[in-house]
Design a protein around this motif. Structure first.
Motif, PDB file in Angstrom:
ATOM      1  N   VAL A 235     -18.215 -25.658   9.212  1.00  0.00           N
ATOM      2  CA  VAL A 235     -18.332 -26.734   8.163  1.00  0.00           C
ATOM      3  C   VAL A 235     -16.656 -26.472   7.471  1.00  0.00           C
ATOM      4  CG1 VAL A 235     -20.652 -27.158   7.915  1.00  0.00           C
ATOM      5  CG2 VAL A 235     -19.289 -25.422   5.963  1.00  0.00           C
ATOM      6  N   TRP A 236     -16.776 -27.883   7.206  1.00  0.00           N
ATOM      7  CA  TRP A 236     -15.160 -27.699   6.336  1.00  0.00           C
ATOM      8  C   TRP A 236     -15.123 -28.008   4.330  1.00  0.00           C
ATOM      9  CZ3 TRP A 236     -10.058 -26.627   6.970  1.00  0.00           C
ATOM     10  CH2 TRP A 236      -9.009 -27.245   6.545  1.00  0.00           C
ATOM     11  N   LEU A 237     -14.958 -26.979   4.144  1.00  0.00           N
ATOM     12  CA  LEU A 237     -14.426 -27.463   2.770  1.00  0.00           C
ATOM     13  C   LEU A 237     -12.943 -27.391   2.517  1.00  0.00           C
ATOM     14  CD1 LEU A 237     -16.432 -25.330   3.047  1.00  0.00           C
ATOM     15  CD2 LEU A 237     -16.282 -24.071   0.970  1.00  0.00           C
ATOM     16  N   PRO A 238     -12.384 -29.009   2.003  1.00  0.00           N
ATOM     17  CA  PRO A 238     -10.828 -29.045   1.511  1.00  0.00           C
ATOM     18  C   PRO A 238     -11.109 -29.038   0.374  1.00  0.00           C
ATOM     19  CG  PRO A 238     -12.890 -31.067   1.517  1.00  0.00           C
ATOM     20  CD  PRO A 238     -13.633 -30.022   1.890  1.00  0.00           C
ATOM     21  N   LEU A 239     -10.483 -27.391   0.589  1.00  0.00           N
ATOM     22  CA  LEU A 239      -9.936 -26.683  -0.527  1.00  0.00           C
ATOM     23  C   LEU A 239      -8.381 -26.645  -1.106  1.00  0.00           C
ATOM     24  CD1 LEU A 239     -12.175 -23.704  -0.077  1.00  0.00           C
ATOM     25  CD2 LEU A 239     -12.781 -25.212  -1.716  1.00  0.00           C
ATOM     26  N   ALA A 240      -7.375 -27.506  -0.802  1.00  0.00           N
ATOM     27  CA  ALA A 240      -6.728 -27.286  -0.210  1.00  0.00           C
ATOM     28  C   ALA A 240      -5.864 -26.607  -1.143  1.00  0.00           C
ATOM     29  CB  ALA A 240      -6.213 -28.551  -1.388  1.00  0.00           C
ATOM     30  N   ALA A 241      -4.863 -26.663  -2.221  1.00  0.00           N
ATOM     31  CA  ALA A 241      -4.599 -25.476  -2.344  1.00  0.00           C
ATOM     32  C   ALA A 241      -4.872 -23.778  -2.478  1.00  0.00           C
ATOM     33  CB  ALA A 241      -3.426 -25.671  -3.729  1.00  0.00           C
ATOM     34  N   ALA A 242      -6.139 -24.539  -2.797  1.00  0.00           N
ATOM     35  CA  ALA A 242      -7.075 -22.968  -3.629  1.00  0.00           C
ATOM     36  C   ALA A 242      -7.837 -22.236  -1.714  1.00  0.00           C
ATOM     37  CB  ALA A 242      -8.082 -23.664  -4.080  1.00  0.00           C
ATOM     38  N   ALA A 243      -7.420 -22.510  -0.706  1.00  0.00           N
ATOM     39  CA  ALA A 243      -8.214 -22.484   0.632  1.00  0.00           C
ATOM     40  C   ALA A 243      -7.819 -21.331   0.492  1.00  0.00           C
ATOM     41  CB  ALA A 243      -7.384 -23.084   1.720  1.00  0.00           C
ATOM     42  N   ASP A 244      -6.607 -20.081   0.456  1.00  0.00           N
ATOM     43  CA  ASP A 244      -6.718 -19.166   0.608  1.00  0.00           C
ATOM     44  C   ASP A 244      -7.085 -17.827  -0.595  1.00  0.00           C
ATOM     45  OD1 ASP A 244      -4.725 -17.992   2.802  1.00  0.00           O
ATOM     46  OD2 ASP A 244      -2.650 -18.198   1.878  1.00  0.00           O
ATOM     47  N   SER A 245      -6.719 -18.094  -1.879  1.00  0.00           N
ATOM     48  CA  SER A 245      -7.464 -17.220  -2.125  1.00  0.00           C
ATOM     49  C   SER A 245      -9.194 -17.350  -2.604  1.00  0.00           C
ATOM     50  CB  SER A 245      -7.259 -18.136  -3.963  1.00  0.00           C
ATOM     51  OG  SER A 245      -7.548 -18.917  -3.966  1.00  0.00           O
ATOM     52  N   PHE A 246      -9.701 -18.657  -2.201  1.00  0.00           N
ATOM     53  CA  PHE A 246     -11.149 -18.585  -1.822  1.00  0.00           C
ATOM     54  C   PHE A 246     -11.179 -17.657  -1.184  1.00  0.00           C
ATOM     55  CE2 PHE A 246     -14.748 -20.160   0.479  1.00  0.00           C
ATOM     56  CZ  PHE A 246     -15.412 -20.502   0.041  1.00  0.00           C
ATOM     57  N   ALA A 247     -11.454 -17.514   0.812  1.00  0.00           N
ATOM     58  CA  ALA A 247     -10.922 -17.360   1.696  1.00  0.00           C
ATOM     59  C   ALA A 247     -10.526 -15.321   1.585  1.00  0.00           C
ATOM     60  CB  ALA A 247      -9.894 -17.390   3.045  1.00  0.00           C
TER      61      ALA A 247
END
Ligand code: PLP
Length: 365
Positions: free
Chosen positions: A309-321
């Protein structure tokens, strides 16, 4: 010594395939889960049970070369797709076959257009062919922007790569839109439709082989045994398309590129439809539970038709991971775009949702 990289300039600027990541670990360690890679990670789902026996039998033949033309699996795939064996090319993974297609069709000065973000190997394979990549951003719904892709087609365009269900968003291309897109293209542009995850698409409107092959002469469809069939480690995939193109695509392959074990395992996999269906049901249910659980945690999740699945988190992607990595869960960030999470074992998905801090919805308890 001064070596020259004849006609391969784009190779100097492209990054080697996922070269900064650690090698795949054999299994999840206790309490740690890897949901960053799209092999089937849902235990107990190795190769289909029937297929394991031919893999063991093949060990006694390891001193011998395989059939250089992989004729038997080529014929089996042709039957499976209702096309002629001359319309099929088999290779070491669908990435290997894609490389053959690009080497056969493209060279220095040519362009290959595809949606971005996309499968990480595309930029490398295009660069190996000598051609230049043209990236077209996905729409906000994770879909291909077919109008923009069409607008970018010019005299240098040789190939368009489409991927459905798309890696990393899991979104499929609508069949009617695909039909009109293919009809709108100049006659010297080939579309390659990468269907690596098509078996997971239980939707009503998949683009789909062999249907699309009988309606259009400017498309090649790419498929793999790596995902739904669980044979990623054996490296076998294939393409099907117009015979006048596939004859050259076959010539661009590495001699003996498909091992005997891979060939036998793929043949049996095609004959194990019942086992495959059972597995796909499990993956589909887990994917829908994962989507529901993540949405329940307040996260945006696109409706996926793949095994991720894909979460379109834009700028927050890196910190989320990064936060999840600290909790022992590896997911795949695409910095600036989003995060891809593969469907995993129930305990992995449960652990993921617990780490997100809202506990688990009732479907998990
Ligand atoms: C969209 C897509 N195409 C092709 C491949 C390559 O698969 P293989 O070379 O294992 O067949 C992958 C693997 O991750 C993929 O995501």
């Amino acid at each position: 010594m001064k070596v020259r990289f004849a006609g391969r300039d784009p190779l100097r600027d492209v990054t080697a395939y996922r070269s900064t990541e650690p090698a795949n670990t054999a299994a999840n360690e206790p309490g740690r889960f890897d949901l960053s890679s799209n092999e089937l990670v849902l235990p107990p789902l190795p190769p289909l049970p029937t297929v394991l026996s031919v893999i063991e039998d093949g060990l006694s033949r390891l001193a011998r070369y395989p059939d250089p033309t992989a004729r038997t699996i080529t014929e089996e795939i042709a039957k499976h797709l209702h096309v002629s064996p001359d319309a099929v090319a088999v290779g070491p993974g669908s990435a290997g076959v894609l490389q053959q297609i690009l080497l056969a069709l493209c060279g220095v000065g040519d362009e290959v257009i595809y949606a971005w973000p996309g499968f990480d190997a595309y930029p490398l394979l295009v660069a190996i062919s000598g051609a230049t990549s043209v990236h077209v951003p996905l729409t906000s719904t994770g879909d291909h922007d077919l109008d923009e892709i069409r607008a970018r087609v010019g005299p240098r365009t040789r190939v368009i790569l489409l991927c459905s269900p798309h890696n990393p968003t899991g979104v499929v291309i609508d069949r009617h839109r695909l039909d009109s897109f293919l009809r709108s293209l100049p006659g010297d542009v080939l579309t390659v439709l990468d269907e690596a995850y098509v078996e997971f698409d239980r939707g009503e409107n998949p683009p789909g082989t062999p249907d699309v092959l009988s309606r259009h002469r400017n498309i090649v469809v790419l498929r793999t045994f790596s995902k739904a069939y669980g044979l990623a480690g054996l490296r076998i995939g294939y393409a099907a398309g117009p015979e006048r193109i596939m004859v050259t695509v076959r010539k661009a392959g590495l001699p003996f590129g498909v091992t005997h074990i891979a060939e036998q395992a793929a043949i049996l996999s095609l004959h194990s439809e019942g086992e495959l269906r059972g597995r796909l049901d499990t993956v589909t249910v887990s994917r829908d539970e994962l989507t529901a659980g993540l949405r329940w945690s307040g996260l945006p999740v696109l409706p996926s038709r793949a095994n991720f699945v894909w979460l379109p988190l834009a700028a927050a992607a890196d910190s989320f991971a990064q936060d999840l990595a600290e909790a022992g869960i590896r997911v795949r960030p695409y910095p600036g775009y989003g995060v891809r999470i593969s469907v995993g074992a129930p305990e992995a998905q449960e652990s993921l949702l617990r780490s997100l801090g809202r506990g688990v919805p009732t479907i998990w308890v």
